[in-house]
Enzyme design. Structure first.
Site, PDB file in Angstrom:
ATOM      1  N   LYS A  20       0.848  -1.211   0.000  1.00 14.39           N
ATOM      2  CA  LYS A  20       0.000   0.000   0.000  1.00 14.39           C
ATOM      3  C   LYS A  20       0.876   1.250   0.000  1.00 14.39           C
ATOM      4  CE  LYS A  20      -1.719   1.592   4.042  1.00 14.39           C
ATOM      5  NZ  LYS A  20      -1.387   2.996   4.336  1.00 14.39           N
ATOM      6  N   ASN A  21       1.883   1.267   0.887  1.00  9.92           N
ATOM      7  CA  ASN A  21       2.664   2.494   1.075  1.00  9.92           C
ATOM      8  C   ASN A  21       3.692   2.740  -0.019  1.00  9.92           C
ATOM      9  OD1 ASN A  21       1.093   2.971   3.238  1.00  9.92           O
ATOM     10  ND2 ASN A  21       2.613   2.363   4.774  1.00  9.92           N
ATOM     11  N   CYS A 114      -5.042  12.409  12.795  1.00 12.96           N
ATOM     12  CA  CYS A 114      -5.853  11.184  12.789  1.00 12.96           C
ATOM     13  C   CYS A 114      -5.696  10.461  14.112  1.00 12.96           C
ATOM     14  CB  CYS A 114      -5.474  10.301  11.605  1.00 12.96           C
ATOM     15  SG  CYS A 114      -3.884   9.490  11.807  1.00 12.96           S
ATOM     16  N   ARG A 119      -0.515  15.045  12.644  1.00 15.94           N
ATOM     17  CA  ARG A 119       0.303  14.678  11.476  1.00 15.94           C
ATOM     18  C   ARG A 119       0.672  15.946  10.719  1.00 15.94           C
ATOM     19  NH1 ARG A 119      -1.342   9.194   9.956  1.00 15.94           N
ATOM     20  NH2 ARG A 119       0.410   9.130   8.549  1.00 15.94           N
ATOM     21  N   ASP A 306       4.125   0.707  12.292  1.00 15.80           N
ATOM     22  CA  ASP A 306       2.893   0.095  11.795  1.00 15.80           C
ATOM     23  C   ASP A 306       2.699  -1.328  12.305  1.00 15.80           C
ATOM     24  OD1 ASP A 306       3.193   1.687   8.520  1.00 15.80           O
ATOM     25  OD2 ASP A 306       2.541   2.441  10.453  1.00 15.80           O
ATOM     26  N   ARG A 398      -8.927  -0.420   4.452  1.00 19.29           N
ATOM     27  CA  ARG A 398      -8.110   0.614   3.823  1.00 19.29           C
ATOM     28  C   ARG A 398      -6.767   0.062   3.375  1.00 19.29           C
ATOM     29  NH1 ARG A 398      -6.242   4.722   7.323  1.00 19.29           N
ATOM     30  NH2 ARG A 398      -4.943   4.994   5.485  1.00 19.29           N
TER      31      ARG A 398
HETATM   32  C1  EPZ Z   1       4.098   6.936   6.383  1.00 22.02           C
HETATM   33  O1  EPZ Z   1       3.303   8.004   6.900  1.00 22.02           O
HETATM   34  C2  EPZ Z   1       3.164   5.721   6.281  1.00 22.02           C
HETATM   35  N1  EPZ Z   1       2.066   6.045   5.391  1.00 22.02           N
HETATM   36  C3  EPZ Z   1       2.615   5.383   7.666  1.00 22.02           C
HETATM   37  O2  EPZ Z   1       1.846   4.178   7.554  1.00 22.02           O
HETATM   38  C4  EPZ Z   1       3.775   5.076   8.590  1.00 22.02           C
HETATM   39  O3  EPZ Z   1       3.293   4.870   9.886  1.00 22.02           O
HETATM   40  C5  EPZ Z   1       4.750   6.282   8.608  1.00 22.02           C
HETATM   41  O4  EPZ Z   1       5.175   6.599   7.271  1.00 22.02           O
HETATM   42  C6  EPZ Z   1       6.000   5.990   9.426  1.00 22.02           C
HETATM   43  O5  EPZ Z   1       6.637   4.856   8.988  1.00 22.02           O
HETATM   44  C7  EPZ Z   1       2.276   5.938   4.053  1.00 22.02           C
HETATM   45  O6  EPZ Z   1       3.343   5.639   3.570  1.00 22.02           O
HETATM   46  C8  EPZ Z   1       1.107   6.217   3.170  1.00 22.02           C
HETATM   47  P1  EPZ Z   1       6.127  10.374   8.408  1.00 22.02           P
HETATM   48  P2  EPZ Z   1       3.843   9.515   6.881  1.00 22.02           P
HETATM   49  O7  EPZ Z   1       6.039  11.616   7.605  1.00 22.02           O
HETATM   50  O8  EPZ Z   1       4.570   9.767   5.625  1.00 22.02           O
HETATM   51  C9  EPZ Z   1       6.261  13.627  11.940  1.00 22.02           C
HETATM   52  C10 EPZ Z   1      -0.053   2.797   7.741  1.00 22.02           C
HETATM   53  O9  EPZ Z   1      -0.595   2.265   8.741  1.00 22.02           O
HETATM   54  N2  EPZ Z   1       6.279  14.629  10.849  1.00 22.02           N
HETATM   55  O10 EPZ Z   1       7.340   9.546   8.291  1.00 22.02           O
HETATM   56  O11 EPZ Z   1       2.702  10.398   7.231  1.00 22.02           O
HETATM   57  C11 EPZ Z   1       4.899  12.929  12.036  1.00 22.02           C
HETATM   58  O12 EPZ Z   1       3.983  13.669  12.780  1.00 22.02           O
HETATM   59  C12 EPZ Z   1       0.430   4.254   7.831  1.00 22.02           C
HETATM   60  O13 EPZ Z   1       0.127   2.207   6.682  1.00 22.02           O
HETATM   61  C13 EPZ Z   1       6.416  15.967  11.179  1.00 22.02           C
HETATM   62  O14 EPZ Z   1       6.544  16.327  12.351  1.00 22.02           O
HETATM   63  O15 EPZ Z   1       4.854   9.455   8.123  1.00 22.02           O
HETATM   64  C14 EPZ Z   1       5.240  11.617  12.682  1.00 22.02           C
HETATM   65  O16 EPZ Z   1       5.286  11.764  14.062  1.00 22.02           O
HETATM   66  C15 EPZ Z   1       0.071   4.915   9.119  1.00 22.02           C
HETATM   67  N3  EPZ Z   1       6.407  16.878  10.165  1.00 22.02           N
HETATM   68  C16 EPZ Z   1       6.630  11.330  12.108  1.00 22.02           C
HETATM   69  O17 EPZ Z   1       7.153  12.563  11.629  1.00 22.02           O
HETATM   70  C17 EPZ Z   1       6.264  16.523   8.852  1.00 22.02           C
HETATM   71  O18 EPZ Z   1       6.249  17.380   7.961  1.00 22.02           O
HETATM   72  C18 EPZ Z   1       6.627  10.288  10.982  1.00 22.02           C
HETATM   73  O19 EPZ Z   1       5.839  10.752   9.941  1.00 22.02           O
HETATM   74  C19 EPZ Z   1       6.112  15.151   8.542  1.00 22.02           C
HETATM   75  C20 EPZ Z   1       6.125  14.221   9.562  1.00 22.02           C
END
Ligand code: EPZ
Length: 418
Positions: A20-21, A114, A119, A306, A398
């Protein structure tokens, strides 16, 4: 809802779905070349349905046949992502980089928080601003525009998956070279790089701390004839944990051992027997499993956040006390209260969960509040005494393709009730 009667030992072989990701950013990337892109092993899940709806709204012609998708972005002529679809799927934010690359503008709605915590997208915006993008906001929308994207040297404060992907996508058609430091190293980032390079982009470094994108012109990009998405390492981990909690014996095909290694390492530490070879993983349990002194979620190649919820369900059933620390998301323990309804002994203190194994879980009415929490409740129900009703199927669908058919094929008693 899913109705699950626990107590069956899982046994057998299933094939793991495509990721998915990986699929989501790769589908967003298909906007860049304005041509036909053929992508295989795209999972049949709700998030892909939403991305398909968004791309069609933007003007793409899409043909879906089972797990094959042909996306022709020749007629894409719109850069406004519909709010109602954006709300359904946060990760549509990566469309911003692709739309800026193709059209020099994008209108997206602010992705809300969420169930797993706030996020923010500050790292996305900061990086794109360095590339010459101007942002304005109004009525919940972000308006992004640029006369010309230009390469920049960007250092991410945190190796965010989404920010890395968005900046990579914007860098493809930027003027000059974009260097992104402290990037996410997840396998999905490498898959995105490989897809973009198949399209004619010039990207190096995915999988390491630094990615380099040499900008090119849209005429340099070609159609992608046949690209296969990598297997879903989180779906693979979910089925392995389901097998472990039932003292089962399963074989997973279509897996990349290296991608799942951070999960396998912890399952081995608990006492699971695991063999990996040629894209097949075998797991069986031949002795009581042990608790884990410490399980800390981290960006890849650390233990994936995850898989935190599914592991919490498993650790609730093994003798001893386990300490689980969630370092990636602020508020990703909502599943704990539902597991407690099934008799689990879990106490939460900030981002730390203390899990005391219990002799048995018992069936109950529980609700999935997000995708991976849903997987955890199904896993707990497989081991629980009696019947469990899991509400919130929409969250689970999802991200998991045919989860009830796969579990039934492994001998579980699970039915979906509409
Ligand atoms: C991706 O989300 C995945 N989603 C998530 O999987 C996964 O949990 C996450 O990476 C971490 O591995 C997809 O790939 C579609 P991040 P993403 O940006 O890109 C903070 C699932 O269950 N952050 O790496 O949103 C953020 O708040 C989903 O399949 C900032 O502070 O994750 C978080 O605490 C859920 N500022 C951390 O970084 C930003 O601009 C990681 O977020 C961006 C992120």
């Amino acid at each position: 809802m899913y109705i699950i009667r626990g107590g069956e030992t899982l046994y057998g072989k299933i094939r793991v779905q495509g990721s998915k990701n990986s699929s989501l950013p790769i589908l967003a990337a298909s906007i860049l070349n304005g041509r036909k892109n053929t992508i295989r092993d795209v999972p049949k899940i709700k998030d892909i349905d939403v991305m398909t709806e968004i791309l069609s709204y933007l003007g793409a012609d899409i043909v879906r046949d089972n797990n094959l998708m042909v996306v022709d972005s020749g007629n894409v002529n719109c850069s406004d992502v519909p709010e109602h679809l954006m709300r359904e799927m946060r990760s549509s934010i990566v469309l911003m980089g692709a739309l800026l690359g193709r059209f020099g503008k994008a209108k997206v709605s602010y992705p809300g928080g969420c169930e797993i915590g706030p996020r923010p997208i500050d790292l996305h915006l900061k990086g794109l601003a360095q590339m010459g993008v101007e942002f304005s906001e109004g009525h919940g929308f972000i308006y992004a525009k640029t006369d010309k994207l230009r390469g920049a040297d960007i250092h991410l404060d945190f190796p965010s998956v989404g920010a890395t992907e968005n900046i990579m996508l914007a860098g493809v058609l930027a003027q000059g070279t974009t260097i992104i430091r402290n990037v996410a190293k997840e396998p999905e980032i490498v898959d995105l790089q490989n897809f973009l390079n198949r399209m004619g982009a010039k990207i190096k470094g995915a999988g390491t701390d630094t990615i380099k994108v040499e900008g090119c012109k849209i005429d340099d990009l070609k159609q992608v004839e046949d690209y296969t998405i990598i297997p879903d390492r989180i779906a693979a981990g979910t089925y392995l944990v389901a097998a472990a909690i039932t003292n089962g014996h399963i074989w997973l095909t279509n897996v990349i051992g290296e991608h799942v290694e951070p999960i396998l390492a912890k399952l081995r530490e608990m006492g699971c027997m695991i063999n990996c070879s040629n894209n097949v993983i075998e797991l069986y349990v031949d002795k009581p499993l042990k608790s884990l002194d410490s399980l800390r979620t981290l960006p890849y190649p650390g233990f994936p956040t995850d898989m935190q919820a599914p592991m919490m369900a498993l650790l609730s059933t093994v003798e001893g006390t386990s300490i689980l620390v969630e370092t990636v998301f602020e508020n990703r323990f909502k599943h704990a209260q539902e597991l407690r309804r099934m008799g689990a002994n879990i106490s939460i203190n900030g981002n730390t969960a203390i899990i005391k194994g219990v002799d048995k879980l018992t069936g109950a009415m529980v609700e999935a509040k997000d995708l991976r929490a849903g997987a955890a409740l199904i896993i707990a129900a497989l081991a629980a005494e009696g019947e469990t009703h899991v509400e919130g199927v929409c969250h689970i669908e999802r991200g998991y393709e045919n989860i009830e058919d796969n579990l039934t094929a492994l001998g579980a008693e699970i039915v979906k009730k509409y």
